[in-house]
Design a protein around this motif. Structure first.
Motif, PDB file in Angstrom:
ATOM      1  N   GLU A 109       0.830  -1.207   0.000  1.00  0.00           N
ATOM      2  CA  GLU A 109       0.000   0.000   0.000  1.00  0.00           C
ATOM      3  C   GLU A 109       0.862   1.254   0.000  1.00  0.00           C
ATOM      4  OE1 GLU A 109      -2.508  -0.569   3.380  1.00  0.00           O
ATOM      5  OE2 GLU A 109      -3.861  -1.960   2.335  1.00  0.00           O
ATOM      6  N   ARG A 110       1.906   1.261   0.806  1.00  0.00           N
ATOM      7  CA  ARG A 110       2.793   2.422   0.865  1.00  0.00           C
ATOM      8  C   ARG A 110       3.514   2.651  -0.456  1.00  0.00           C
ATOM      9  NH1 ARG A 110       5.544   1.325   6.823  1.00  0.00           N
ATOM     10  NH2 ARG A 110       3.782   2.082   8.075  1.00  0.00           N
ATOM     11  N   ALA A 111       3.844   1.554  -1.147  1.00  0.00           N
ATOM     12  CA  ALA A 111       4.558   1.664  -2.419  1.00  0.00           C
ATOM     13  C   ALA A 111       3.617   1.782  -3.609  1.00  0.00           C
ATOM     14  CB  ALA A 111       5.475   0.453  -2.593  1.00  0.00           C
ATOM     15  N   ALA A 112       2.308   1.892  -3.338  1.00  0.00           N
ATOM     16  CA  ALA A 112       1.294   2.004  -4.392  1.00  0.00           C
ATOM     17  C   ALA A 112       1.380   0.832  -5.369  1.00  0.00           C
ATOM     18  CB  ALA A 112       1.431   3.336  -5.124  1.00  0.00           C
ATOM     19  N   LEU A 113       1.488  -0.377  -4.811  1.00  0.00           N
ATOM     20  CA  LEU A 113       1.602  -1.585  -5.628  1.00  0.00           C
ATOM     21  C   LEU A 113       0.429  -2.540  -5.437  1.00  0.00           C
ATOM     22  CD1 LEU A 113       5.393  -2.322  -5.028  1.00  0.00           C
ATOM     23  CD2 LEU A 113       4.375  -1.680  -7.214  1.00  0.00           C
ATOM     24  N   SER A 114      -0.646  -2.075  -4.825  1.00  0.00           N
ATOM     25  CA  SER A 114      -1.719  -2.989  -4.431  1.00  0.00           C
ATOM     26  C   SER A 114      -2.650  -3.376  -5.573  1.00  0.00           C
ATOM     27  CB  SER A 114      -2.544  -2.369  -3.295  1.00  0.00           C
ATOM     28  OG  SER A 114      -1.749  -2.208  -2.144  1.00  0.00           O
ATOM     29  N   GLY A 115      -2.745  -2.569  -6.618  1.00  0.00           N
ATOM     30  CA  GLY A 115      -3.716  -2.828  -7.678  1.00  0.00           C
ATOM     31  C   GLY A 115      -3.356  -3.999  -8.566  1.00  0.00           C
ATOM     32  N   PRO A 116      -4.362  -4.546  -9.272  1.00  0.00           N
ATOM     33  CA  PRO A 116      -4.114  -5.697 -10.158  1.00  0.00           C
ATOM     34  C   PRO A 116      -3.139  -5.387 -11.278  1.00  0.00           C
ATOM     35  CG  PRO A 116      -6.330  -4.791 -10.492  1.00  0.00           C
ATOM     36  CD  PRO A 116      -5.777  -4.137  -9.280  1.00  0.00           C
ATOM     37  N   GLU A 117      -3.026  -4.130 -11.674  1.00  0.00           N
ATOM     38  CA  GLU A 117      -2.102  -3.779 -12.751  1.00  0.00           C
ATOM     39  C   GLU A 117      -0.645  -3.946 -12.334  1.00  0.00           C
ATOM     40  OE1 GLU A 117      -2.976   0.110 -10.544  1.00  0.00           O
ATOM     41  OE2 GLU A 117      -3.985  -1.791 -11.028  1.00  0.00           O
ATOM     42  N   HIS A 118      -0.403  -4.073 -11.031  1.00  0.00           N
ATOM     43  CA  HIS A 118       0.969  -4.217 -10.529  1.00  0.00           C
ATOM     44  C   HIS A 118       1.296  -5.655 -10.117  1.00  0.00           C
ATOM     45  CE1 HIS A 118       1.422   0.109 -10.548  1.00  0.00           C
ATOM     46  NE2 HIS A 118       0.392   0.266  -9.748  1.00  0.00           N
ATOM     47  N   ARG A 119       0.439  -6.599 -10.461  1.00  0.00           N
ATOM     48  CA  ARG A 119       0.586  -7.925  -9.868  1.00  0.00           C
ATOM     49  C   ARG A 119       1.892  -8.611 -10.270  1.00  0.00           C
ATOM     50  NH1 ARG A 119      -3.862 -12.025 -12.541  1.00  0.00           N
ATOM     51  NH2 ARG A 119      -2.975 -12.147 -14.639  1.00  0.00           N
ATOM     52  N   GLU A 120       2.373  -8.395 -11.486  1.00  0.00           N
ATOM     53  CA  GLU A 120       3.614  -9.058 -11.875  1.00  0.00           C
ATOM     54  C   GLU A 120       4.817  -8.448 -11.166  1.00  0.00           C
ATOM     55  OE1 GLU A 120       3.915  -9.419 -16.152  1.00  0.00           O
ATOM     56  OE2 GLU A 120       2.869 -11.348 -16.001  1.00  0.00           O
ATOM     57  N   GLU A 121       4.871  -7.123 -11.072  1.00  0.00           N
ATOM     58  CA  GLU A 121       5.979  -6.505 -10.347  1.00  0.00           C
ATOM     59  C   GLU A 121       5.878  -6.829  -8.858  1.00  0.00           C
ATOM     60  OE1 GLU A 121       9.504  -4.448  -9.599  1.00  0.00           O
ATOM     61  OE2 GLU A 121       8.657  -5.422 -11.373  1.00  0.00           O
ATOM     62  N   ARG A 122       4.658  -6.943  -8.359  1.00  0.00           N
ATOM     63  CA  ARG A 122       4.469  -7.339  -6.962  1.00  0.00           C
ATOM     64  C   ARG A 122       5.033  -8.746  -6.733  1.00  0.00           C
ATOM     65  NH1 ARG A 122      -0.719  -5.813  -6.727  1.00  0.00           N
ATOM     66  NH2 ARG A 122      -1.569  -7.909  -6.955  1.00  0.00           N
ATOM     67  N   ALA A 123       4.851  -9.633  -7.715  1.00  0.00           N
ATOM     68  CA  ALA A 123       5.419 -10.984  -7.601  1.00  0.00           C
ATOM     69  C   ALA A 123       6.937 -10.927  -7.589  1.00  0.00           C
ATOM     70  CB  ALA A 123       4.931 -11.863  -8.747  1.00  0.00           C
ATOM     71  N   ARG A 124       7.515 -10.088  -8.455  1.00  0.00           N
ATOM     72  CA  ARG A 124       8.979  -9.966  -8.467  1.00  0.00           C
ATOM     73  C   ARG A 124       9.486  -9.462  -7.117  1.00  0.00           C
ATOM     74  NH1 ARG A 124       7.496  -7.427 -13.414  1.00  0.00           N
ATOM     75  NH2 ARG A 124       7.703  -8.897 -15.161  1.00  0.00           N
ATOM     76  N   PHE A 233      18.061 -15.281 -13.470  1.00  0.00           N
ATOM     77  CA  PHE A 233      18.021 -14.024 -12.722  1.00  0.00           C
ATOM     78  C   PHE A 233      18.351 -12.788 -13.560  1.00  0.00           C
ATOM     79  CE2 PHE A 233      19.210 -17.406  -9.652  1.00  0.00           C
ATOM     80  CZ  PHE A 233      18.029 -17.397  -8.922  1.00  0.00           C
ATOM     81  N   GLY A 234      18.611 -12.957 -14.852  1.00  0.00           N
ATOM     82  CA  GLY A 234      18.803 -11.833 -15.735  1.00  0.00           C
ATOM     83  C   GLY A 234      20.119 -11.108 -15.535  1.00  0.00           C
ATOM     84  N   ARG A 235      20.266 -10.016 -16.299  1.00  0.00           N
ATOM     85  CA  ARG A 235      21.429  -9.144 -16.170  1.00  0.00           C
ATOM     86  C   ARG A 235      20.958  -7.706 -16.187  1.00  0.00           C
ATOM     87  NH1 ARG A 235      26.062 -11.764 -16.118  1.00  0.00           N
ATOM     88  NH2 ARG A 235      26.520 -13.525 -17.489  1.00  0.00           N
ATOM     89  N   PRO A 236      21.319  -6.890 -15.182  1.00  0.00           N
ATOM     90  CA  PRO A 236      21.999  -7.292 -13.950  1.00  0.00           C
ATOM     91  C   PRO A 236      21.110  -8.225 -13.138  1.00  0.00           C
ATOM     92  CG  PRO A 236      21.196  -5.040 -13.760  1.00  0.00           C
ATOM     93  CD  PRO A 236      20.978  -5.445 -15.188  1.00  0.00           C
ATOM     94  N   ALA A 237      21.745  -9.100 -12.371  1.00  0.00           N
ATOM     95  CA  ALA A 237      21.025 -10.170 -11.703  1.00  0.00           C
ATOM     96  C   ALA A 237      20.158  -9.636 -10.564  1.00  0.00           C
ATOM     97  CB  ALA A 237      22.012 -11.202 -11.164  1.00  0.00           C
ATOM     98  N   ASN A 241      13.636 -11.513 -11.036  1.00  0.00           N
ATOM     99  CA  ASN A 241      13.561 -11.960 -12.428  1.00  0.00           C
ATOM    100  C   ASN A 241      13.246 -13.443 -12.547  1.00  0.00           C
ATOM    101  OD1 ASN A 241      14.134  -9.389 -13.421  1.00  0.00           O
ATOM    102  ND2 ASN A 241      16.350  -9.734 -13.400  1.00  0.00           N
ATOM    103  N   LEU A 242      13.363 -14.179 -11.449  1.00  0.00           N
ATOM    104  CA  LEU A 242      12.969 -15.589 -11.468  1.00  0.00           C
ATOM    105  C   LEU A 242      11.507 -15.732 -11.869  1.00  0.00           C
ATOM    106  CD1 LEU A 242      13.559 -18.594 -10.807  1.00  0.00           C
ATOM    107  CD2 LEU A 242      12.944 -18.081  -8.430  1.00  0.00           C
ATOM    108  N   TYR A 243      10.685 -14.747 -11.507  1.00  0.00           N
ATOM    109  CA  TYR A 243       9.269 -14.807 -11.891  1.00  0.00           C
ATOM    110  C   TYR A 243       9.115 -14.937 -13.409  1.00  0.00           C
ATOM    111  CZ  TYR A 243       4.713 -13.294 -13.372  1.00  0.00           C
ATOM    112  OH  TYR A 243       3.502 -13.227 -14.019  1.00  0.00           O
ATOM    113  N   ASP A 244       9.893 -14.165 -14.155  1.00  0.00           N
ATOM    114  CA  ASP A 244       9.766 -14.181 -15.605  1.00  0.00           C
ATOM    115  C   ASP A 244      10.190 -15.522 -16.191  1.00  0.00           C
ATOM    116  OD1 ASP A 244       9.128 -11.163 -16.229  1.00  0.00           O
ATOM    117  OD2 ASP A 244      10.710 -11.183 -14.721  1.00  0.00           O
TER     118      ASP A 244
END
Length: 431
Positions: A109-124, A233-237, A241-244
């Motif tokens: 909530e503080r980071a404004a990540l609660s909405g469904p549009e942020h679900r993938e970044e929230r998973a990361r 884990f991508g670059r930079p690691a 990024n494991l989610y992707d």
């Protein structure tokens, strides 16, 4: 064929000592899965049940009493039987009564990540948080305490470790990106030292934390392995990024729990201290016992705990993890203590509990193997007592509701401070 991930040039990374291929037929490959945990533990259990063990006796007639105790614990804690998964996320909800706080929800909530549009970044971000937190979750020891700055509550053991690691993450303790604290980067993790952990976890002479150096070492190795594994884990690691990677390997939005565990065992295997190495591959949480196939018993306790702990961020992002009961129960001091306290397994040496034991002692390996087998038996009986099917109530819920809570409950009744029934010397990397 099971292989370690390739680098960006398509080359397997095995020359640096961290990663090596595990081709089909390699003797290590068959041990890097939950099926091996279950079958090797079953062999040890059969050895004990036959009366051949010099260390323990086995008393399956105690299973129903244990299951009744666990079922009553579940009904007390979750009267509606809506039990969450056994995972690290429960420790981010720690507190008492009206002061119990879901730290993750507040953070989003503080980071404004609660909405469904942020679900993938929230998973990361959830993966960034939970992997280091699980690695820091080995037993804290009986004297350590953490005073939660937000509530002023004093927390101990797993709840304290969870709150401390959460607070460290939220402050940007795992981030290498200025202005972007909610991430876990290889660059930062490789610089973690024991002093960093000690400061964040309020360690002092009067407040010692078991395995301080071991915990810091795990995080540094995690950063090094991330750098060596860009396919995951991508670059930079970055851990998130494991989610992707997992999303790309999902079929119809579904992942098998066995695939998730195998990915973690192969990808993160080099993080664990080298104990038993088979033809260049470290087996991690795997130990010797003469009754097991090949003389080895894998447990992969922390990696399975991590697998359970990834379920919620993955499901929040829209992925479904199937086949959860392919995973096993976790052989540690709460689950194993419950079965020991109820005398499912009884040591032949009456002085067994009087002295601390090392993790690699055959008696501890045997106790852990019996715990894995015993938890499967108890889980079946618990479901019968609750009138639920396996699909409705997978092992991940039995553990949470459940055997782990019941282990803590019986310990509190039997020993001051709820201590385990016996002590295991820890370096901060197993329990």
């Amino acid at each position: 064929m099971t292989r370690y991930p390739e680098d960006s040039a398509g080359n397997e990374r095995h020359g640096n000592g961290w990663l090596s291929p595990v081709p089909e037929g390699h003797p290590a490959a068959a041990l890097l899965c939950a099926e091996a945990v279950r079958t090797h533990c079953a062999a040890v259990t059969e050895h004990v049940a036959s009366g051949s063990s010099e260390l323990f006796t086995w008393h399956p007639d105690r299973v129903h009493a244990i299951a009744d105790y666990v079922a009553s614990t579940i009904r007390q804690r979750y009267p509606d039987l809506q039990v969450p998964y056994h995972s690290r996320w429960r420790h981010f909800e720690s507190g008492a009564g009206d002061q119990r706080t879901d730290r993750w929800q507040v953070l989003c909530e503080r980071a404004a990540l609660s909405g469904p549009e942020h679900r993938e970044e929230r998973a990361r971000i959830g993966i960034d948080l939970v992997i280091p937190s699980v690695l820091l979750d080995a037993g804290a020891g009986p004297e350590w305490r953490y005073r939660d700055p937000a509530s002023d509550l004093v927390l101990t053991r797993s709840e304290g470790l969870g709150a401390a690691s959460f607070d460290l993450f939220a402050r940007g303790g795992f981030s290498a990106a200025p202005g972007d604290p909610l991430r876990a980067d290889a660059e930062r993790l490789q610089r973690i030292d024991a002093d960093s952990i000690a400061h964040a976890f309020q360690v002092a002479q009067h407040n010692p934390l078991v395995g301080l150096e071991g915990r810091a070492g795990l995080l540094r190795r995690l950063g090094e392995v991330m750098d060596a594994t860009p396919a995951l884990f991508g670059r930079p690691a970055r851990l998130g990024n494991l989610y992707d990677y997992l999303k790309a390997h999902a079929v119809g939005g579904q992942l098998e729990a066995g695939f998730l565990l195998r990915t973690l065992l192969v990808g993160l295997g080099p993080v664990w201290p080298g104990r038993i190495v088979v033809e260049g591959v470290s087996l991690g949480d795997c130990w010797r016992h003469p009754a097991a196939p090949g003389g080895l018993v894998p447990f992969h306790k922390l990696t399975q705990w991590l697998t359970y702990s990834l379920l919620e961020p993955l499901e929040d992002a829209g992925l479904t993890v199937t086949g959860l009961d392919a995973l096993t129960g976790l052989p540690e001091y709460r689950n194993g203590g419950l079965l020991y306290d109820f005398e499912l397994m009884v040591p032949r040496d009456p002085g067994f509990a009087a002295e601390p034991h090392a993790v690699d002692e055959p008696v501890i390996v045997e106790w852990r193997a019996l715990t894995v087998s015993g938890l499967d038996l108890v889980a079946d009986c618990v479901r019968q007592a609750l009138g639920l099917e396996e699909a409705q109530f997978p092992l991940a819920r039995v553990l949470e509701g459940g055997t782990w809570a019941a282990g803590r409950r019986i310990a509190a009744k039997r020993r001051p401070g709820g201590a385990p029934p016996f002590a295991i010397t820890s370096d901060g990397t197993v329990f």
